[in-house]
Design a protein around this motif. Sequence first.
Motif, PDB file in Angstrom:
ATOM      1  N   ILE A 193       0.838  -1.202   0.000  1.00 24.64           N
ATOM      2  CA  ILE A 193       0.000   0.000   0.000  1.00 24.64           C
ATOM      3  C   ILE A 193       0.874   1.253   0.000  1.00 24.64           C
ATOM      4  CG2 ILE A 193      -1.601   1.363   1.405  1.00 24.64           C
ATOM      5  CD1 ILE A 193      -2.923  -1.277   2.250  1.00 24.64           C
ATOM      6  N   GLY A 194       1.989   1.192   0.717  1.00 23.94           N
ATOM      7  CA  GLY A 194       2.891   2.332   0.804  1.00 23.94           C
ATOM      8  C   GLY A 194       3.625   2.649  -0.481  1.00 23.94           C
ATOM      9  N   ARG A 195       3.559   1.745  -1.446  1.00 21.29           N
ATOM     10  CA  ARG A 195       4.161   1.990  -2.762  1.00 21.29           C
ATOM     11  C   ARG A 195       3.045   2.432  -3.705  1.00 21.29           C
ATOM     12  NH1 ARG A 195       7.386  -1.158   0.057  1.00 21.29           N
ATOM     13  NH2 ARG A 195       9.609  -1.265  -0.464  1.00 21.29           N
ATOM     14  N   ASN A 196       3.079   3.688  -4.072  1.00 15.27           N
ATOM     15  CA  ASN A 196       1.995   4.287  -4.854  1.00 15.27           C
ATOM     16  C   ASN A 196       2.077   3.807  -6.299  1.00 15.27           C
ATOM     17  OD1 ASN A 196       0.195   5.874  -6.273  1.00 15.27           O
ATOM     18  ND2 ASN A 196       0.763   7.782  -5.252  1.00 15.27           N
ATOM     19  N   THR A 197       1.211   2.850  -6.644  1.00 17.37           N
ATOM     20  CA  THR A 197       1.165   2.337  -8.015  1.00 17.37           C
ATOM     21  C   THR A 197      -0.156   2.714  -8.680  1.00 17.37           C
ATOM     22  OG1 THR A 197       0.406   0.193  -7.144  1.00 17.37           O
ATOM     23  CG2 THR A 197       2.761   0.443  -7.563  1.00 17.37           C
ATOM     24  N   GLN A 198      -0.623   3.910  -8.390  1.00 13.77           N
ATOM     25  CA  GLN A 198      -1.854   4.433  -8.981  1.00 13.77           C
ATOM     26  C   GLN A 198      -1.704   4.468 -10.508  1.00 13.77           C
ATOM     27  OE1 GLN A 198      -4.624   8.384  -8.088  1.00 13.77           O
ATOM     28  NE2 GLN A 198      -2.521   8.319  -7.413  1.00 13.77           N
ATOM     29  N   VAL A 220      -7.483   7.801  -6.852  1.00 20.22           N
ATOM     30  CA  VAL A 220      -8.226   8.170  -5.645  1.00 20.22           C
ATOM     31  C   VAL A 220      -8.559   9.659  -5.668  1.00 20.22           C
ATOM     32  CG1 VAL A 220      -7.139   6.393  -4.223  1.00 20.22           C
ATOM     33  CG2 VAL A 220      -6.116   8.660  -4.330  1.00 20.22           C
ATOM     34  N   ASP A 221      -9.631  10.006  -4.968  1.00 22.54           N
ATOM     35  CA  ASP A 221      -9.953  11.396  -4.643  1.00 22.54           C
ATOM     36  C   ASP A 221      -9.619  11.546  -3.164  1.00 22.54           C
ATOM     37  OD1 ASP A 221     -10.994  13.856  -4.047  1.00 22.54           O
ATOM     38  OD2 ASP A 221     -12.947  13.510  -4.976  1.00 22.54           O
ATOM     39  N   THR A 222      -8.438  12.062  -2.884  1.00 24.11           N
ATOM     40  CA  THR A 222      -7.946  12.083  -1.500  1.00 24.11           C
ATOM     41  C   THR A 222      -8.867  12.852  -0.564  1.00 24.11           C
ATOM     42  OG1 THR A 222      -6.569  14.008  -2.037  1.00 24.11           O
ATOM     43  CG2 THR A 222      -5.539  11.840  -2.209  1.00 24.11           C
ATOM     44  N   ALA A 223      -9.625  13.821  -1.094  1.00 22.74           N
ATOM     45  CA  ALA A 223     -10.509  14.617  -0.242  1.00 22.74           C
ATOM     46  C   ALA A 223     -11.634  13.784   0.350  1.00 22.74           C
ATOM     47  CB  ALA A 223     -11.088  15.779  -1.042  1.00 22.74           C
ATOM     48  N   LYS A 224     -11.919  12.646  -0.261  1.00 24.08           N
ATOM     49  CA  LYS A 224     -13.031  11.813   0.188  1.00 24.08           C
ATOM     50  C   LYS A 224     -12.572  10.632   1.048  1.00 24.08           C
ATOM     51  CE  LYS A 224     -16.001  13.072  -3.691  1.00 24.08           C
ATOM     52  NZ  LYS A 224     -16.761  12.598  -4.881  1.00 24.08           N
ATOM     53  N   TRP A 225     -11.288  10.559   1.335  1.00 29.00           N
ATOM     54  CA  TRP A 225     -10.765   9.473   2.168  1.00 29.00           C
ATOM     55  C   TRP A 225     -10.603   9.938   3.606  1.00 29.00           C
ATOM     56  CZ3 TRP A 225      -8.194   4.528   1.076  1.00 29.00           C
ATOM     57  CH2 TRP A 225      -8.522   4.024  -0.191  1.00 29.00           C
ATOM     58  N   LYS A 226     -10.879   9.049   4.540  1.00 27.23           N
ATOM     59  CA  LYS A 226     -10.698   9.370   5.957  1.00 27.23           C
ATOM     60  C   LYS A 226      -9.258   9.152   6.401  1.00 27.23           C
ATOM     61  CE  LYS A 226     -12.435   6.503   9.016  1.00 27.23           C
ATOM     62  NZ  LYS A 226     -13.443   5.688   9.725  1.00 27.23           N
ATOM     63  N   THR A 227      -8.470   8.445   5.589  1.00 27.74           N
ATOM     64  CA  THR A 227      -7.062   8.175   5.895  1.00 27.74           C
ATOM     65  C   THR A 227      -6.245   8.463   4.639  1.00 27.74           C
ATOM     66  OG1 THR A 227      -7.129   5.861   5.184  1.00 27.74           O
ATOM     67  CG2 THR A 227      -7.732   6.324   7.480  1.00 27.74           C
ATOM     68  N   PRO A 228      -4.921   8.635   4.753  1.00 31.72           N
ATOM     69  CA  PRO A 228      -4.086   8.803   3.563  1.00 31.72           C
ATOM     70  C   PRO A 228      -4.139   7.518   2.723  1.00 31.72           C
ATOM     71  CG  PRO A 228      -2.904   9.475   5.533  1.00 31.72           C
ATOM     72  CD  PRO A 228      -4.144   8.781   5.995  1.00 31.72           C
ATOM     73  N   PRO A 229      -4.582   7.570   1.471  1.00 26.94           N
ATOM     74  CA  PRO A 229      -4.827   6.343   0.713  1.00 26.94           C
ATOM     75  C   PRO A 229      -3.589   5.519   0.408  1.00 26.94           C
ATOM     76  CG  PRO A 229      -5.130   8.287  -0.658  1.00 26.94           C
ATOM     77  CD  PRO A 229      -4.992   8.763   0.733  1.00 26.94           C
ATOM     78  N   PHE A 230      -2.411   6.129   0.426  1.00 26.92           N
ATOM     79  CA  PHE A 230      -1.200   5.376   0.139  1.00 26.92           C
ATOM     80  C   PHE A 230      -0.322   5.208   1.384  1.00 26.92           C
ATOM     81  CE2 PHE A 230      -2.580   7.227  -3.897  1.00 26.92           C
ATOM     82  CZ  PHE A 230      -2.793   6.041  -4.594  1.00 26.92           C
ATOM     83  N   THR A 231      -0.972   5.233   2.526  1.00 24.92           N
ATOM     84  CA  THR A 231      -0.339   4.874   3.794  1.00 24.92           C
ATOM     85  C   THR A 231      -1.222   3.833   4.471  1.00 24.92           C
ATOM     86  OG1 THR A 231       0.624   7.088   4.076  1.00 24.92           O
ATOM     87  CG2 THR A 231       0.439   5.696   6.044  1.00 24.92           C
ATOM     88  N   ALA A 232      -0.681   2.665   4.751  1.00 29.79           N
ATOM     89  CA  ALA A 232      -1.458   1.632   5.431  1.00 29.79           C
ATOM     90  C   ALA A 232      -1.834   2.129   6.824  1.00 29.79           C
ATOM     91  CB  ALA A 232      -0.636   0.346   5.530  1.00 29.79           C
ATOM     92  N   THR A 233      -3.123   2.183   7.101  1.00 30.63           N
ATOM     93  CA  THR A 233      -3.606   2.786   8.339  1.00 30.63           C
ATOM     94  C   THR A 233      -4.571   1.842   9.035  1.00 30.63           C
ATOM     95  OG1 THR A 233      -3.462   4.966   7.280  1.00 30.63           O
ATOM     96  CG2 THR A 233      -4.715   4.814   9.327  1.00 30.63           C
ATOM     97  N   LEU A 234      -4.267   1.552  10.298  1.00 31.22           N
ATOM     98  CA  LEU A 234      -5.096   0.663  11.098  1.00 31.22           C
ATOM     99  C   LEU A 234      -6.129   1.487  11.854  1.00 31.22           C
ATOM    100  CD1 LEU A 234      -5.431  -2.325  12.014  1.00 31.22           C
ATOM    101  CD2 LEU A 234      -4.028  -1.723  14.000  1.00 31.22           C
ATOM    102  N   VAL A 235      -7.406   1.135  11.678  1.00 26.07           N
ATOM    103  CA  VAL A 235      -8.495   1.843  12.347  1.00 26.07           C
ATOM    104  C   VAL A 235      -9.396   0.819  13.018  1.00 26.07           C
ATOM    105  CG1 VAL A 235     -10.502   3.336  12.051  1.00 26.07           C
ATOM    106  CG2 VAL A 235      -8.451   3.728  10.668  1.00 26.07           C
ATOM    107  N   GLN A 236      -9.670   1.032  14.305  1.00 24.57           N
ATOM    108  CA  GLN A 236     -10.615   0.168  15.000  1.00 24.57           C
ATOM    109  C   GLN A 236     -11.994   0.818  14.929  1.00 24.57           C
ATOM    110  OE1 GLN A 236     -10.891  -0.808  19.491  1.00 24.57           O
ATOM    111  NE2 GLN A 236      -9.742  -2.521  18.603  1.00 24.57           N
ATOM    112  N   GLU A 237     -12.910   0.129  14.242  1.00 26.74           N
ATOM    113  CA  GLU A 237     -14.250   0.658  14.040  1.00 26.74           C
ATOM    114  C   GLU A 237     -15.166   0.242  15.190  1.00 26.74           C
ATOM    115  OE1 GLU A 237     -14.704   2.756  11.839  1.00 26.74           O
ATOM    116  OE2 GLU A 237     -13.495   2.346  10.063  1.00 26.74           O
TER     117      GLU A 237
END
Length: 491
Positions: free
Chosen positions: A53-58, A123-140
């Motif tokens: 995920i950390g490697r931006n292959t968009q 991606v549309d970064t404005a619509k993401w709750k986390t940085p899309p190219f940074t693996a982010t752990l979220v407890q829902e």
Amino acid sequence: MQFVATLGVLGTLATSTLTAQSTSPYVVATPAPSGFDRAQAQAATLTHLKALIGRNTQNPPGNELLTAQYFDSVFAGIPGVERHILPAGEAGSGRANFVARLRATNPSKRPVMIMGHMDVVGVDTAKWKTPPFTATLVQEAGGVDYLYGRGAIDDKGMLSAATAALQQLARQRDQLDRDVIFLATAAEEGGPEVGIDEMVDKHFDLIRDAEFALNEGGRVRVAEGRVMSVNIQTTEKVSYTITALATGPSGHGSVPLPDNALAALARAVQRVHAWKAPVLLNETTRLYFSRLARIEKDPVMKAAMQRVSAPGASKAQIDAAAAILSREPLHNAVLRTGQSLTLIKGGIRSNVIPSDGSATFNVRVLPNDDVRGIVQAFNRVGGEKQVKFTLDGEPRISPPVSPVSTALYQAMETSAVAMVPSTAVIPFMSTGATDGAALRAKGIPTYGILPMPLPMEDELRMHGDNERVPVQALGWAAEFLYRTLQRVTAR
């Protein structure tokens, strides 16, 4: 919270996964297969996915070389593996494919291939709750841990689980009766044909001896807190672009014209959008609805599934059942060729009537349907003399359906039932396009599975905002792939 866990923490997380409540769809109650360490697989899959995920292959531009180099470094640490980074496209474009081959000590059968693609959609970064190219752990809410990031599902999760499975399978190299080929492709999400097409055209010698292949494309579906079904892709629709061009007189916006090109375009596009192609079943879709009926809870839908797949059903009976099933968009897409309006263009200023306008439909054609007939139907249904629908490109021959009788399909089916005895294993026709079509066309039966169990809410985030995967689902995926590969390669 940014995902920065170490292997030790990941191992702890994997252990807690195995001791979670038995109601979790990601906990496998049956014993682990021989040689498989569940905690290690969970940790390794998370580690790989974080890195990918950390490697931006968009795509565009792709930059798959970043990921190919990562795989090269991982597989370099596995004895008995041959590796190839294959630059693709124009020099310096950063595009590449990657092939690794785990050599069995004494192979007696043709290889099995496991594959996935390294590029991801934009991606549309404005619509993401986390940085899309940074693996982010979220407890829902409810205490469920999710890993957010573009590609978590499509398709870096698959590649990560496959890598973790191969790391453990490689320890049994002396016990394998066939090589295992790992293929990671570029450009699956569109653009220049530098991925699977380039592999087939320029590097086919590295994969041509594969007896069959395991790719993305199927689904492991979670409902009511359990793995309800494992849908294995055996065929897929063929993607085309059909364009509508409207023409008419131009003029000043102050003088309305009856032959306004955009008005004609709007009327024709609306009619085509609402039109449904005839129902056209094939062997895979009949079996799909027949098996899906076994687990369907809605009695009306269940009865419709049984009727539409019944041997000897008449056209009238099939159409009546399909009318009920078509209320669900996914079922509708399986029953017939489907069209989606994706682009509308026209006009240059608000006070100028333009002389032309266009609309684009993404059309997914059933393997046994004729796209030329679909274009003719669009022109008939559109019903506007100013509007003409045309096919972009040429019709293509649909590749053969992968049979359910091969050792690989049976290994996938057996692995699914071994992990979840109550699940239904269902042959599946993908409504989307995958790299598998190119391999089927070359005579390599290819089966699709997205091995992470997902509820529909998460599955629908694929290509959407806030793509995520349940963390516990990653260990499940690695185990399923390990079981499948071990079963099809063991002596």
